[in-house]
Design a protein around this motif. Structure first.
Motif, PDB file in Angstrom:
ATOM      1  N   GLY A   1       0.812  -1.219   0.000  1.00  0.00           N
ATOM      2  CA  GLY A   1       0.000   0.000   0.000  1.00  0.00           C
ATOM      3  C   GLY A   1       0.837   1.256   0.000  1.00  0.00           C
ATOM      4  N   ASN A   2       2.128   1.153  -0.229  1.00  0.00           N
ATOM      5  CA  ASN A   2       2.975   2.346  -0.317  1.00  0.00           C
ATOM      6  C   ASN A   2       3.102   2.789  -1.764  1.00  0.00           C
ATOM      7  OD1 ASN A   2       3.558   2.428   2.474  1.00  0.00           O
ATOM      8  ND2 ASN A   2       4.973   0.685   2.168  1.00  0.00           N
ATOM      9  N   PRO A   3       3.338   4.065  -1.987  1.00  0.00           N
ATOM     10  CA  PRO A   3       3.448   4.556  -3.362  1.00  0.00           C
ATOM     11  C   PRO A   3       4.593   3.873  -4.078  1.00  0.00           C
ATOM     12  CG  PRO A   3       3.306   6.390  -1.809  1.00  0.00           C
ATOM     13  CD  PRO A   3       3.494   5.146  -1.006  1.00  0.00           C
ATOM     14  N   GLY A   4       4.280   3.297  -5.250  1.00  0.00           N
ATOM     15  CA  GLY A   4       5.302   2.560  -5.986  1.00  0.00           C
ATOM     16  C   GLY A   4       5.612   3.198  -7.327  1.00  0.00           C
ATOM     17  N   GLU A   5       5.447   2.412  -8.374  1.00  0.00           N
ATOM     18  CA  GLU A   5       5.759   2.850  -9.733  1.00  0.00           C
ATOM     19  C   GLU A   5       4.921   4.061 -10.156  1.00  0.00           C
ATOM     20  OE1 GLU A   5       8.016   1.425 -12.125  1.00  0.00           O
ATOM     21  OE2 GLU A   5       8.695   0.863 -10.106  1.00  0.00           O
ATOM     22  N   PRO A   6       5.534   4.972 -10.907  1.00  0.00           N
ATOM     23  CA  PRO A   6       4.734   6.082 -11.460  1.00  0.00           C
ATOM     24  C   PRO A   6       3.730   5.567 -12.476  1.00  0.00           C
ATOM     25  CG  PRO A   6       7.098   6.524 -11.675  1.00  0.00           C
ATOM     26  CD  PRO A   6       6.958   5.087 -11.239  1.00  0.00           C
ATOM     27  N   ASN A   7       2.533   6.111 -12.460  1.00  0.00           N
ATOM     28  CA  ASN A   7       1.488   5.766 -13.406  1.00  0.00           C
ATOM     29  C   ASN A   7       1.713   6.547 -14.711  1.00  0.00           C
ATOM     30  OD1 ASN A   7      -0.867   4.560 -14.344  1.00  0.00           O
ATOM     31  ND2 ASN A   7      -2.074   5.137 -12.533  1.00  0.00           N
ATOM     32  N   SER A   8       1.045   6.135 -15.773  1.00  0.00           N
ATOM     33  CA  SER A   8       1.224   6.805 -17.069  1.00  0.00           C
ATOM     34  C   SER A   8       0.303   8.021 -17.168  1.00  0.00           C
ATOM     35  CB  SER A   8       0.919   5.843 -18.215  1.00  0.00           C
ATOM     36  OG  SER A   8       1.761   4.726 -18.121  1.00  0.00           O
ATOM     37  N   LEU A   9       0.636   9.021 -16.424  1.00  0.00           N
ATOM     38  CA  LEU A   9      -0.141  10.258 -16.463  1.00  0.00           C
ATOM     39  C   LEU A   9       0.813  11.407 -16.169  1.00  0.00           C
ATOM     40  CD1 LEU A   9      -0.648  11.362 -13.275  1.00  0.00           C
ATOM     41  CD2 LEU A   9      -2.040   9.301 -13.239  1.00  0.00           C
ATOM     42  N   ARG A  10       0.443  12.601 -16.632  1.00  0.00           N
ATOM     43  CA  ARG A  10       1.323  13.744 -16.353  1.00  0.00           C
ATOM     44  C   ARG A  10       0.551  15.064 -16.431  1.00  0.00           C
ATOM     45  NH1 ARG A  10       3.168  16.034 -21.372  1.00  0.00           N
ATOM     46  NH2 ARG A  10       2.059  14.924 -23.021  1.00  0.00           N
ATOM     47  N   VAL A  11       1.151  16.039 -15.806  1.00  0.00           N
ATOM     48  CA  VAL A  11       0.634  17.404 -15.899  1.00  0.00           C
ATOM     49  C   VAL A  11       1.214  18.030 -17.159  1.00  0.00           C
ATOM     50  CG1 VAL A  11       0.592  19.690 -14.827  1.00  0.00           C
ATOM     51  CG2 VAL A  11       0.489  17.628 -13.401  1.00  0.00           C
ATOM     52  N   VAL A  12       0.347  18.414 -18.080  1.00  0.00           N
ATOM     53  CA  VAL A  12       0.812  19.010 -19.328  1.00  0.00           C
ATOM     54  C   VAL A  12       1.181  20.482 -19.117  1.00  0.00           C
ATOM     55  CG1 VAL A  12       0.149  19.581 -21.707  1.00  0.00           C
ATOM     56  CG2 VAL A  12      -0.631  17.432 -20.653  1.00  0.00           C
ATOM     57  N   SER A  13       0.318  21.167 -18.387  1.00  0.00           N
ATOM     58  CA  SER A  13       0.561  22.600 -18.147  1.00  0.00           C
ATOM     59  C   SER A  13      -0.323  23.068 -17.006  1.00  0.00           C
ATOM     60  CB  SER A  13       0.251  23.415 -19.407  1.00  0.00           C
ATOM     61  OG  SER A  13      -1.102  23.224 -19.778  1.00  0.00           O
ATOM     62  N   LEU A  14      -0.023  24.252 -16.498  1.00  0.00           N
ATOM     63  CA  LEU A  14      -0.889  24.904 -15.510  1.00  0.00           C
ATOM     64  C   LEU A  14      -1.486  26.149 -16.135  1.00  0.00           C
ATOM     65  CD1 LEU A  14       1.263  24.722 -12.228  1.00  0.00           C
ATOM     66  CD2 LEU A  14      -0.416  23.072 -13.090  1.00  0.00           C
ATOM     67  N   GLU A  15      -2.702  26.460 -15.750  1.00  0.00           N
ATOM     68  CA  GLU A  15      -3.382  27.631 -16.303  1.00  0.00           C
ATOM     69  C   GLU A  15      -2.896  28.916 -15.631  1.00  0.00           C
ATOM     70  OE1 GLU A  15      -5.131  27.262 -18.841  1.00  0.00           O
ATOM     71  OE2 GLU A  15      -5.956  25.228 -18.798  1.00  0.00           O
ATOM     72  N   HIS A  16      -2.928  29.993 -16.388  1.00  0.00           N
ATOM     73  CA  HIS A  16      -2.643  31.325 -15.869  1.00  0.00           C
ATOM     74  C   HIS A  16      -3.994  31.988 -15.596  1.00  0.00           C
ATOM     75  CE1 HIS A  16      -1.244  35.691 -16.722  1.00  0.00           C
ATOM     76  NE2 HIS A  16      -1.127  35.409 -15.450  1.00  0.00           N
ATOM     77  N   LYS A  17      -4.335  32.088 -14.342  1.00  0.00           N
ATOM     78  CA  LYS A  17      -5.703  32.457 -13.979  1.00  0.00           C
ATOM     79  C   LYS A  17      -5.816  33.878 -13.425  1.00  0.00           C
ATOM     80  CE  LYS A  17      -6.285  29.143 -10.946  1.00  0.00           C
ATOM     81  NZ  LYS A  17      -4.910  28.679 -10.709  1.00  0.00           N
ATOM     82  N   MET A  18      -7.058  34.348 -13.366  1.00  0.00           N
ATOM     83  CA  MET A  18      -7.368  35.676 -12.820  1.00  0.00           C
ATOM     84  C   MET A  18      -7.015  35.753 -11.335  1.00  0.00           C
ATOM     85  SD  MET A  18     -11.169  37.344 -12.767  1.00  0.00           S
ATOM     86  CE  MET A  18     -11.472  39.072 -12.380  1.00  0.00           C
ATOM     87  N   GLY A  19      -7.169  34.669 -10.645  1.00  0.00           N
ATOM     88  CA  GLY A  19      -6.886  34.623  -9.214  1.00  0.00           C
ATOM     89  C   GLY A  19      -6.610  33.199  -8.798  1.00  0.00           C
ATOM     90  N   LEU A  20      -6.610  32.956  -7.485  1.00  0.00           N
ATOM     91  CA  LEU A  20      -6.388  31.613  -6.962  1.00  0.00           C
ATOM     92  C   LEU A  20      -5.053  31.067  -7.475  1.00  0.00           C
ATOM     93  CD1 LEU A  20      -8.636  30.300  -5.181  1.00  0.00           C
ATOM     94  CD2 LEU A  20      -9.002  28.675  -7.015  1.00  0.00           C
ATOM     95  N   HIS A  21      -4.062  31.960  -7.520  1.00  0.00           N
ATOM     96  CA  HIS A  21      -2.780  31.579  -8.122  1.00  0.00           C
ATOM     97  C   HIS A  21      -2.058  30.472  -7.361  1.00  0.00           C
ATOM     98  CE1 HIS A  21      -2.524  35.899  -9.963  1.00  0.00           C
ATOM     99  NE2 HIS A  21      -3.419  35.139 -10.556  1.00  0.00           N
ATOM    100  N   GLY A  22      -2.352  30.373  -6.075  1.00  0.00           N
ATOM    101  CA  GLY A  22      -1.663  29.352  -5.283  1.00  0.00           C
ATOM    102  C   GLY A  22      -2.185  27.951  -5.547  1.00  0.00           C
ATOM    103  N   SER A  23      -3.314  27.850  -6.232  1.00  0.00           N
ATOM    104  CA  SER A  23      -3.880  26.539  -6.536  1.00  0.00           C
ATOM    105  C   SER A  23      -3.499  26.137  -7.958  1.00  0.00           C
ATOM    106  CB  SER A  23      -5.410  26.591  -6.404  1.00  0.00           C
ATOM    107  OG  SER A  23      -5.997  25.533  -7.131  1.00  0.00           O
ATOM    108  N   PRO A  24      -2.703  25.057  -8.099  1.00  0.00           N
ATOM    109  CA  PRO A  24      -2.309  24.641  -9.444  1.00  0.00           C
ATOM    110  C   PRO A  24      -3.489  24.048 -10.209  1.00  0.00           C
ATOM    111  CG  PRO A  24      -1.437  23.125  -7.785  1.00  0.00           C
ATOM    112  CD  PRO A  24      -2.140  24.211  -7.041  1.00  0.00           C
ATOM    113  N   THR A  25      -3.894  24.694 -11.286  1.00  0.00           N
ATOM    114  CA  THR A  25      -5.001  24.220 -12.118  1.00  0.00           C
ATOM    115  C   THR A  25      -4.390  23.559 -13.343  1.00  0.00           C
ATOM    116  OG1 THR A  25      -6.355  26.066 -11.372  1.00  0.00           O
ATOM    117  CG2 THR A  25      -7.084  24.909 -13.357  1.00  0.00           C
ATOM    118  N   ALA A  26      -4.520  22.253 -13.413  1.00  0.00           N
ATOM    119  CA  ALA A  26      -3.714  21.494 -14.369  1.00  0.00           C
ATOM    120  C   ALA A  26      -4.495  21.026 -15.585  1.00  0.00           C
ATOM    121  CB  ALA A  26      -3.103  20.281 -13.669  1.00  0.00           C
TER     122      ALA A  26
END
Lengths: 573, 573
Positions: free
Chosen positions: B239-264
């Motif tokens: 139950g411990n984190p193992g192999e990386p899954n086949s997923l990724r963050v492509v980019s983060l949005e540049h938003k009007m506000g809520l900059h501290g929250s990564p919107t992926a």
């Protein structure tokens, strides 16, 4: 992200709503026929579409910056400014004797509307210069006029307005900037000013600061303030920019929006200045500039709103949705949804109302100037705070709804919807907050016992009466709202305690605007014979939005009762 | 820029407004006495004041960023998150069997309110996890629960919600992400998701994505969608984190506000996933998460508003003005002005109304769970869209007024007032725009013919009746507004063409909220015996704001008439 000039809207307003035909009947504006007017606006519109509108995003992404004491403006702004200056748009209403075009303010207002929609940050620069031109025309000596007006009108030099200090915002009388007589016709100005829009730039060859300061014998408060022209570079004997003056940009503000407009903290350190008007009469002169600017800011507000509306409409027409309530009969995009249409239709109707009011105000100022008639002057004075406050509230509301129509994409800066909402926010604050406008309306503008307002109400009611046969529902709604407004004004002028007027001043102003907006919408419907899109817009505004006036007037007539029962500590707990 | 926890407000709501005492009378929440509740909130409040509130500006100034494929969170967010997790605040309402505290959602809602006020960007991360916990509790297999719930509840792992795709926003059924059965109990997930809040972070040791996707035999539209758990790191046998899954963050949005929250923007590229619930029943499971999240977002809205209010009030009490209308009797600051008091008082009263509604909703959910009573369930369902939409509208309005109270300083980012306005803007959009909430209210939530709403109206009217002797004016106003609402609901349920309901759904919802807000304010005044600050606030809300319901219900009952007469082209011209 494009912008389409609203020349058609101006044409309709000229032909049917604001009574433009009165202008060329005066001697002063005999040349400004409706045909000339539309030709002028068509040309300005092209510049706005082709040159200014594409710059808007640059200002946001690459803000004006202070580099080694020099302001660097946003990419492309220099070219945009030159197009404005070379088109003659800065001095279009200025005195031809100094190089202006002598056109009605009504046309300048329409051009400012389109320039605000295209690129608000940049438009603010010529707007400031226009206010300075008008102030100098009214108050400066001939020597100052001869030296400065041609350069300001051509746009070679830019003008700014220096009122605010850290401890003196809305309370201008608290300012501490000092002026000392040098004994040679010049004065030495020392002090710090803040929130100076376009306090400096790298585009024009000089920047002319109009600065409020106090002479040693100036009384405390607003009565001891004088106005000075303080150029960045001191003109030499030939009137060319010479030695640098003792003033500098200390810093630029990091703002919520309007990034392309450099908002400066200015330091005057024994800078050389020239008195404009009489000593200690600076506030009167500054009010000339402020009244012009207040209308201009109202126009900025709904101008930005127009852009936000056009972009939201375009988005709603292209954003596909799998299943829409209209099915095969619809577009398959989100504009098929009733709530999206509700938002877009409200946006459109609010813009029409705000634009009609502002253009009517500009026309009143022109007519007052052309005829000297006191009724026109009183009309202009009455409409100024309404146009400033309602125009900017419409700008904020429409930009807000523009973000909402874009959904999640509205919150992403890339679409530009958020920028409009951020940019326009300041218009409700500068040149006197909207609260101050409302206080002006129920205070100074009601010192005539409501007379100017009642004259306007008579017009509103008589139009409604005349339209009763063809438009029974709309006419009755407008007539009865006008009566409510009349009673509310009567209540206002009866209150001797100004706190009771001020407590509901903002809702009162907004309710007043609802009634006035309905009046213009009804006029549009009449012009169309009740059949056509403008009639449908009128029905929307009058049936769905006008009813808001009831609650607004209830608030207005509640007075200050209870507001002061709560102590600041009660509010904090 | 400080924040003071609103524990006193919660205490008042528990004692007098929302009927908190019903909770410890149930078996499920027998331990959650009012004393325990306040002790819990006092502790959470301390964390919010001392640890989270100072982080808020960091998120804005140093947004979350994607660096070499890895999300770097804002300075201090890691410590803030750990304080939340270690305090047990993420899983405070979760099942004790998996490490939760089993406390009422009512308390979690109060804590979320304070965390939103302190640092909205950061709070959004645990909010997402809370929704995921609830979804797994209701829909996941025991194996999935055993593996994921303890880690999510402790905050070691974070949860996200992956619905939206570029072509599928509000129209979730249009999604195209695919799931294929690997034949080993796992599935292979492929597709792109956008607007994923906290799509990745560098704080927790794993990120668990709940992803909507379509199996090969899934029908088109929402009925063919399934829900999958797709972890960033695949848990190993222990139950411990193992192999990386086949997923990724492509980019983060540049938003009007809520900059501290990564919107992926997230890309799933044959990522390994586990089915949550039944195949093709993903939307039902997702609705569990969304209903929780909708209430949570409403709370975010007015939570931010609370912070904006506190800061505006502090500013108004310290910003000096030379001459104020109160003269010597006043404070010499801008709070002496009637219009400033009007704004601050409205802010305070709207916040009270929104908080009362949200806490009443949370209590209804708790009571439904504790008693299984259908009336409580129906009450919760009815209130959810109102709390989401009104809570966020209040957040926007109060933040907007907060900027206005600050005047020119409000437009300068340094004061923080503008950040609240920018941050809160998204709350009216995500988890279903406020337009969608309103459509839910007049559509799905009126499928009972209005029964649940009428039951609520009966309570409102009977309280008003009972208070008539002591509070004749307020009671009459509330009673008669409730009757207007009743008639408007009757009109709504009679409309068989849903377009007629939808066209006025937003004004209807806002008018409903005005009536409900007045009901809670009246209750507060009753509790105080009519003497005291809360009674004065009630008078303000009922006398000045409640009258708005009339125009709102006029709009609501106008239907779609005219809205479709205008073609999109008419709107463009």
């Amino acid at each position: 992200m494009t912008y389409r000039a609203t020349t058609d809207d101006f044409q309709f307003l000229f032909d049917h709503v604001i009574g433009y035909d009165q202008l060329p009947e005066t001697e002063l504006f005999a040349d400004a026929t409706a045909d000339v007017a539309i030709a002028v606006l068509t040309e300005a519109g092209k510049m706005c579409e082709d040159i200014l509108a594409p710059l808007n995003r640059n200002g946001d992404l690459t803000p004006a910056a202070l580099e080694n004491g020099v302001v660097r403006t946003s990419p492309g702004f220099s070219d945009g400014y030159k197009a404005i200056a070379e088109g003659g748009w800065i001095g279009m209403a200025a005195d031809p004797e100094y190089g202006g075009m002598g056109l009605p303010l009504t046309l300048q207002t329409a051009v400012n509307d389109m320039m605000s929609a295209s690129c608000l940050s940049l438009q603010l620069c010529p707007l400031m210069t226009q206010g300075q031109i008008e102030t100098l025309e009214h108050h400066a000596s001939d020597a100052l006029k001869d030296l400065y007006l041609p350069k300001l009108i051509s746009g070679e030099w830019a003008g700014t307005m220096n009122l605010t200090e850290p401890q003196a915002g809305s309370d201008v009388g608290a300012l501490s900037t000092k002026a000392e007589d040098n004994g040679d016709g010049t004065f030495s100005i020392t002090g710090q000013k803040i929130f100076i829009s376009w306090g400096d730039n790298d585009i024009t060859e000089n920047v002319c600061h109009l600065v409020l300061a106090r002479l040693p014998d100036g009384a405390p408060g607003t009565k001891g303030i004088s106005l000075f022209m303080v150029p960045k570079l001191i003109p030499d004997a030939d009137g060319n920019p010479g030695e640098p003056n003792s003033l500098r940009v200390v810093s630029l503000e990091h703002k919520m929006g309007l990034h392309g407009s450099p908002t400066a903290v200015m330091s005057f350190e024994g800078a050389k200045g020239w008195l404009v008007g009489e000593p200690h009469k600076g506030m009167a002169a500054m009010f000339t500039m402020m009244n012009n600017a207040r209308m201009g800011v109202g126009v900025q507000g709904y101008g930005v709103g127009e852009r936000a509306y056009q972009e939201a409409l375009a988005y709603a027409m292209e954003r596909k949705q799998g299943r829409t309530p209209l099915g095969e009969a619809g577009t398959g995009t989100i504009i098929d949804f009733a709530d999206v249409r509700r938002m877009l239709t409200q946006m459109r109707t609010e813009l029409f109302a705000a634009r009609s009011m502002a253009m009517s105000l500009a026309l009143a100022i022109d007519m007052a100037r052309a005829t000297g008639d006191d009724d026109w002057k009183a009309r202009a004075a009455l409409l100024t705070p309404i146009v400033k406050a309602y125009g900017t509230e419409v700008g904020m509301l429409v930009s807000h709804l523009g973000v909402q129509v874009h959904g999640g994409m509205g919150f992403i800066e890339e679409t530009g919807a958020a920028q409009h909402s951020r940019d326009v926010r300041v218009t409700a604050i500068y040149e006197g907050t909207n609260g101050i406008q409302a206080m002006d309306l129920v205070g100074r503008k009601m010192m005539d016992g409501g007379e100017a307002a009642f004259r306007l109400l008579d017009e509103i009611e008589s139009q409604a009466e005349a339209a009763r046969a063809n438009f029974p529902n709309m006419s009755e709604a407008v007539w009865s709202a006008a009566e409510d407004l009349r009673e509310t004004i009567e209540w206002m002028v009866e209150q001797s305690d100004m706190q009771d007027r001020f407590a509901g001043a903002v809702p009162f102003l907004m309710g007043f605007a609802r009634v006035l907006g309905s009046h213009y919408h009804l006029r549009a419907a009449i012009a169309e014979g009740g059949k056509g899109p403008r009639s449908e817009l009128a029905r929307f505004y009058i049936n769905r939005l006008l009813p808001e006036h009831t609650a607004q007037f209830v608030q207005a007539r509640t007075g200050a009762a209870g507001l002061y029962t709560l102590s600041p500590e009660d509010l904090a707990s």
